[in-house]
Write a protein that holds these residues in place. Structure first.
Motif, PDB file in Angstrom:
ATOM      1  N   MET A   1       0.668  -1.202   0.068  1.00 26.71           N
ATOM      2  CA  MET A   1       0.124  -0.082   0.040  1.00 26.71           C
ATOM      3  C   MET A   1       0.956   1.255  -0.086  1.00 26.71           C
ATOM      4  O   MET A   1       0.613   2.221  -0.607  1.00 26.71           O
ATOM      5  N   GLN A   2       2.035   1.253   0.675  1.00 28.24           N
ATOM      6  CA  GLN A   2       3.191   2.325   0.749  1.00 28.24           C
ATOM      7  C   GLN A   2       3.572   2.581  -0.616  1.00 28.24           C
ATOM      8  O   GLN A   2       3.537   3.827  -0.739  1.00 28.24           O
ATOM      9  N   LEU A   3       3.933   1.669  -1.119  1.00 25.60           N
ATOM     10  CA  LEU A   3       4.348   1.698  -2.472  1.00 25.60           C
ATOM     11  C   LEU A   3       3.470   2.642  -3.585  1.00 25.60           C
ATOM     12  O   LEU A   3       3.736   3.259  -4.279  1.00 25.60           O
ATOM     13  N   LEU A   4       2.107   2.222  -3.497  1.00 27.10           N
ATOM     14  CA  LEU A   4       1.294   2.875  -4.222  1.00 27.10           C
ATOM     15  C   LEU A   4       1.040   4.236  -3.981  1.00 27.10           C
ATOM     16  O   LEU A   4       0.919   4.980  -4.818  1.00 27.10           O
ATOM     17  N   ILE A   5       1.031   4.589  -2.707  1.00 29.34           N
ATOM     18  CA  ILE A   5       0.929   5.880  -2.115  1.00 29.34           C
ATOM     19  C   ILE A   5       1.958   6.807  -2.592  1.00 29.34           C
ATOM     20  O   ILE A   5       1.822   7.861  -3.166  1.00 29.34           O
ATOM     21  N   ARG A   6       3.080   6.117  -2.482  1.00 24.93           N
ATOM     22  CA  ARG A   6       4.443   6.883  -3.106  1.00 24.93           C
ATOM     23  C   ARG A   6       4.357   6.978  -4.758  1.00 24.93           C
ATOM     24  O   ARG A   6       4.645   8.187  -5.050  1.00 24.93           O
ATOM     25  N   LEU A   7       3.914   6.123  -5.399  1.00 29.29           N
ATOM     26  CA  LEU A   7       3.664   6.123  -6.775  1.00 29.29           C
ATOM     27  C   LEU A   7       2.745   7.411  -7.063  1.00 29.29           C
ATOM     28  O   LEU A   7       3.082   8.096  -8.130  1.00 29.29           O
ATOM     29  N   ILE A   8       1.597   7.417  -6.466  1.00 26.53           N
ATOM     30  CA  ILE A   8       0.713   8.403  -6.681  1.00 26.53           C
ATOM     31  C   ILE A   8       1.293   9.608  -6.367  1.00 26.53           C
ATOM     32  O   ILE A   8       1.085  10.942  -7.130  1.00 26.53           O
ATOM     33  N   ILE A   9       1.950   9.912  -5.281  1.00 23.60           N
ATOM     34  CA  ILE A   9       2.661  11.256  -4.862  1.00 23.60           C
ATOM     35  C   ILE A   9       3.614  11.696  -5.997  1.00 23.60           C
ATOM     36  O   ILE A   9       3.713  12.840  -6.420  1.00 23.60           O
ATOM     37  N   ASN A  10       4.654  10.696  -6.552  1.00 26.96           N
ATOM     38  CA  ASN A  10       5.206  10.871  -7.685  1.00 26.96           C
ATOM     39  C   ASN A  10       4.520  11.496  -8.696  1.00 26.96           C
ATOM     40  O   ASN A  10       5.046  12.303  -9.537  1.00 26.96           O
ATOM     41  N   GLY A  11       3.429  10.692  -9.186  1.00 33.98           N
ATOM     42  CA  GLY A  11       2.567  11.141 -10.322  1.00 33.98           C
ATOM     43  C   GLY A  11       2.154  12.513 -10.290  1.00 33.98           C
ATOM     44  O   GLY A  11       2.173  13.225 -11.335  1.00 33.98           O
ATOM     45  N   VAL A  12       1.623  12.934  -8.941  1.00 34.50           N
ATOM     46  CA  VAL A  12       0.988  14.193  -8.709  1.00 34.50           C
ATOM     47  C   VAL A  12       2.148  15.329  -8.960  1.00 34.50           C
ATOM     48  O   VAL A  12       1.834  16.131  -9.725  1.00 34.50           O
ATOM     49  N   ALA A  13       3.254  14.827  -8.320  1.00 29.96           N
ATOM     50  CA  ALA A  13       4.228  15.818  -8.517  1.00 29.96           C
ATOM     51  C   ALA A  13       4.804  16.149 -10.074  1.00 29.96           C
ATOM     52  O   ALA A  13       5.048  17.209 -10.333  1.00 29.96           O
ATOM     53  N   LEU A 123       2.071  15.269   4.387  1.00 27.68           N
ATOM     54  CA  LEU A 123       0.637  15.151   4.898  1.00 27.68           C
ATOM     55  C   LEU A 123       0.334  13.831   4.874  1.00 27.68           C
ATOM     56  O   LEU A 123      -0.722  13.376   5.300  1.00 27.68           O
ATOM     57  N   VAL A 124       1.072  12.996   3.894  1.00 29.08           N
ATOM     58  CA  VAL A 124       0.613  11.422   4.018  1.00 29.08           C
ATOM     59  C   VAL A 124       1.183  10.821   5.160  1.00 29.08           C
ATOM     60  O   VAL A 124       2.571  10.616   4.960  1.00 29.08           O
ATOM     61  N   PRO A 125       0.761   9.995   5.999  1.00 32.68           N
ATOM     62  CA  PRO A 125       1.320   9.212   7.103  1.00 32.68           C
ATOM     63  C   PRO A 125       1.942   8.021   6.460  1.00 32.68           C
ATOM     64  O   PRO A 125       2.041   7.511   5.441  1.00 32.68           O
ATOM     65  N   ASP A 126       3.346   7.721   7.196  1.00 27.03           N
ATOM     66  CA  ASP A 126       4.201   6.566   6.750  1.00 27.03           C
ATOM     67  C   ASP A 126       3.365   5.247   6.913  1.00 27.03           C
ATOM     68  O   ASP A 126       3.867   4.301   6.175  1.00 27.03           O
ATOM     69  N   GLY A 127       2.735   4.963   7.919  1.00 27.59           N
ATOM     70  CA  GLY A 127       2.255   3.657   8.228  1.00 27.59           C
ATOM     71  C   GLY A 127       3.138   3.131   9.429  1.00 27.59           C
ATOM     72  O   GLY A 127       2.723   1.857   9.994  1.00 27.59           O
TER      73      GLY A 127
END
Length: 129
Positions: A1-13, A123-127
């Motif tokens: 799940m963490q990898l998917l969140i990082r991927l989305i953050i990179n996509g937004v950036a 803003l997004v927690p690490d888990g």
């Protein structure tokens, strides 16, 4: 799940860098709609993540004397090179992807990607909590 969140953050950036810098574009099929553009952004973000994971540490290690002499400012050049390398990889393997036209556009895009990643990372927690 963490990898998917990082991927989305990179996509937004990367999407914000393409929206704010004139010479950075995301090339996607225009007749396919927004869904196709989102897929292209996610593929570019995945390539960017792999480049940052594999290439960036080696480049940072080899350029450590320059980073020290410039008091860390050379890291901006490294970020720009990673964004530029991502653009070259995505354009080489398909007609779609990221296009960066020029070094200074890559520097400005790298700064935007770094700042957006930093802010969204806070803003997004690490888990780990």
């Amino acid at each position: 799940m963490q990898l998917l969140i990082r991927l989305i953050i990179n996509g937004v950036a990367i999407w914000l860098a393409a929206a704010w810098v004139d010479k950075i574009d995301i090339i996607s099929p225009s007749d396919q709609g927004t869904g196709a553009k989102i897929v292209v952004v996610l593929v570019v973000a995945a390539v960017f993540t792999v480049v940052n994971a594999l290439v960036k540490p080696i480049v940072k290690l080899l350029s450590l004397p320059l980073v020290i002499v410039t008091v860390g400012l050379f890291l901006l050049v490294i970020n720009a090179l990673m964004l530029w390398l991502t653009a070259e990889i995505t354009e080489a393997f398909s007609d779609y992807g990221l296009r960066v036209e020029g070094f200074w556009a890559a520097v400005l895009g790298g700064i935007i990607v770094s700042i957006v990643n930093w802010v969204l990372g806070i803003l997004v927690p690490d888990g780990d909590d």
